[in-house]
Scaffold this active site. Structure first.
Site, PDB file in Angstrom:
ATOM      1  CG  MET A  21     -17.860 -48.177 -24.957  1.00 54.16           C
ATOM      2  SD  MET A  21     -17.099 -49.094 -26.319  1.00 54.16           S
ATOM      3  CE  MET A  21     -18.488 -50.080 -26.852  1.00 54.16           C
ATOM      4  CB  ALA A  53     -23.318 -39.137 -20.573  1.00 52.18           C
ATOM      5  N   GLY A 102     -24.730 -48.643 -19.750  1.00 57.15           N
ATOM      6  CA  GLY A 102     -25.306 -47.546 -18.972  1.00 57.15           C
ATOM      7  C   GLY A 102     -24.553 -46.235 -19.087  1.00 57.15           C
ATOM      8  CB  CYS A 103     -21.571 -45.189 -21.012  1.00 58.01           C
ATOM      9  SG  CYS A 103     -20.507 -46.529 -20.430  1.00 58.01           S
ATOM     10  CB  THR A 104     -25.862 -43.278 -23.490  1.00 55.75           C
ATOM     11  OG1 THR A 104     -24.807 -43.567 -24.426  1.00 55.75           O
ATOM     12  CG2 THR A 104     -26.745 -42.169 -24.038  1.00 55.75           C
TER      13      THR A 104
END
Length: 193
Positions: A64, A89, A84-86
């Site tokens: 997420m 992305a 680390g998702c952002t």
């Protein structure tokens, strides 16, 4: 469990002490698998069926994205593969032109709602769609590894490279998240014909 506010540095950067996830073998079954005939709602208000996408496509699955001012689960950064998702992305955003120039489509998938994904897509200026697997139809059909945090069932971070709807490569575990796009581009340069 208590939630803590998500400070901007946690959202946009990779913490120095981020634990490295280990390969538990949960994705070994994916190579050469045909993607299921399932449509997912996208951030550009379309239903996307990965089964029917022609050519080369990169599908990065992530738990997420964080949102400024919105609580993240307690201990999120200490969960291997969670944070680390952002940055991941954004790294696909920053390399999107090169992938597109080489005829490669890019899609991000999480179990977040389309509304949460739209917020992230708009805020981060993503030039590719995010797909919502909020009902877990895609992750269940592919038997993707999940993690459970604060009552949420989230997809563990992994990246699939598809050719005409068939998995040709699976990166799992993905670490560090913001360097995954570099691995993907290198693999495609050696294998895309």
């Amino acid at each position: 469990m208590q939630n803590t506010k998500s400070p901007p540095d946690v959202i946009f950067s990779i913490p120095a002490d981020l634990p490295i996830p280990s390969d538990d073998g949960a994705c070994e079954h994916l190579k050469n698998m045909r993607i299921p005939n399932i449509s997912l709602w996208s951030t550009d208000d379309q239903e996307i069926n990965l089964f029917s996408l022609p050519g080369w496509n990169v599908i990065f699955c992530y738990p997420m994205t964080g949102r400024p001012g919105v609580s993240i689960p307690e201990g999120w950064v200490q969960i291997p593969g969670a944070a680390g998702c952002t940055p991941q992305a954004c790294s696909y955003r920053d390399n999107h032109a090169e992938l597109k120039r080489n005829g490669v489509g890019v899609y991000g998938i999480s179990t977040q709602t389309s509304e949460a994904q739209k917020e992230a897509s708009n805020r981060l200026g993503l030039p590719y769609p995010l797909l919502s697997d909020a009902d877990h139809s895609f992750s269940t059909a592919l038997k993707l590894p999940l993690l459970e945090v604060d009552g949420l069932r989230l997809i563990k971070r992994l990246t699939l490279i598809l050719k005409d709807g068939v998995v040709k490569k699976c990166f799992y575990p993905v670490f560090p998240p913001d360097k995954n796009v570099v691995e993907v581009i290198a693999w495609l340069s050696e294998n895309q014909a």
